[in-house]
Design an enzyme around this catalytic site. Structure first.
Site, PDB file in Angstrom:
ATOM      1  N   ILE A 270     -31.310  -4.946  -4.637  1.00  0.00           N
ATOM      2  CA  ILE A 270     -31.611  -5.128  -6.055  1.00  0.00           C
ATOM      3  C   ILE A 270     -32.943  -4.473  -6.416  1.00  0.00           C
ATOM      4  O   ILE A 270     -33.828  -4.336  -5.562  1.00  0.00           O
ATOM      5  CB  ILE A 270     -31.621  -6.644  -6.428  1.00  0.00           C
ATOM      6  CG1 ILE A 270     -31.783  -6.859  -7.936  1.00  0.00           C
ATOM      7  CG2 ILE A 270     -32.639  -7.404  -5.628  1.00  0.00           C
ATOM      8  CD1 ILE A 270     -31.567  -8.298  -8.403  1.00  0.00           C
ATOM      9  N   CYS A 271     -33.060  -4.057  -7.662  1.00  0.00           N
ATOM     10  CA  CYS A 271     -34.285  -3.522  -8.242  1.00  0.00           C
ATOM     11  C   CYS A 271     -34.636  -2.173  -7.618  1.00  0.00           C
ATOM     12  O   CYS A 271     -33.887  -1.218  -7.742  1.00  0.00           O
ATOM     13  CB  CYS A 271     -35.410  -4.549  -8.094  1.00  0.00           C
ATOM     14  SG  CYS A 271     -36.865  -4.219  -9.095  1.00  0.00           S
ATOM     15  N   ALA A 272     -35.752  -2.073  -6.918  1.00  0.00           N
ATOM     16  CA  ALA A 272     -36.146  -0.823  -6.270  1.00  0.00           C
ATOM     17  C   ALA A 272     -35.468  -0.630  -4.918  1.00  0.00           C
ATOM     18  O   ALA A 272     -35.412   0.484  -4.399  1.00  0.00           O
ATOM     19  CB  ALA A 272     -37.664  -0.795  -6.091  1.00  0.00           C
TER      20      ALA A 272
END
Length: 186
Positions: free
Chosen positions: A109-111
């Site tokens: 998730i995210c980066a």
């Protein structure tokens, strides 16, 4: 629940609090066995989140390598510093290679999806990441397909599953992502 419901979460200093905590907590509530392994820095037995929360951890990335066959699932939270540190680690590469080559399920998730992209694991796969050009450009440069570059947290595109890989947008989708993990990991 599958026979082997063991989940490995890998982190380094600077992990994103909500993405880690939501996934850890929801998976535990649904009966998954969750183990956290961290990138050892300064001989400390804890890892520090982006907001300064210290979490005691028993396993290092190095020590978990010998136990990878015990896990069917891998989850990686975001956080810029977390992902930057993990990306430089040979142990991260070994862990990802194990899960991908054995067709085990991986969620980031995210980066964190850039860890997969930088190793070629998102080539020709649909994925999503934190909505910043510095992350999106890494995914695109490594052959990932992003359906919606302007995806918002409340849209369906904020969690993407393609084969054995699940990716999520950012901290605003942490609960939704964790709920999807339960289904994805079953």
């Amino acid at each position: 629940m599958s026979k082997n419901n063991n989940v490995l979460i890998i982190v380094a200093n600077g992990y994103e609090d909500l993405e880690f905590t939501a996934s850890f907590d929801i998976l535990k509530r649904w009966g998954f066995n969750v183990e956290v392994a961290y990138l050892l820095e300064d001989n400390k037995n804890y890892v520090t989140s982006a907001s300064g929360l210290n979490v005691l951890v028993k396993e290092t990335l190095q020590s978990i390598i010998a136990k990878l066959n015990d896990f069917n699932y891998l989850m990686i939270p975001g956080g810029d510093a977390n992902v930057s540190r993990l990306d430089k680690s040979e142990y991260t590469s070994k862990i990802l290679e194990h899960f991908i080559t054995k067709n085990k399920k991986v969620a980031a998730i995210c980066a964190a999806p850039i860890l997969l992209a930088n190793r070629g694991y998102l080539k020709e796969k649909y994925a999503i990441c934190y909505p910043a050009k510095k992350y999106q450009s890494v995914l695109i440069a490594n052959g990932a397909r992003i359906k919606n570059l302007n995806c918002k947290a409340d849209q369906e595109c904020s969690v993407v599953i393609d084969g054995n890989i699940m990716t999520g947008l950012d901290f605003r989708t942490a609960i939704k992502f964790a709920d999807q993990l339960v289904k994805f990991f079953n």
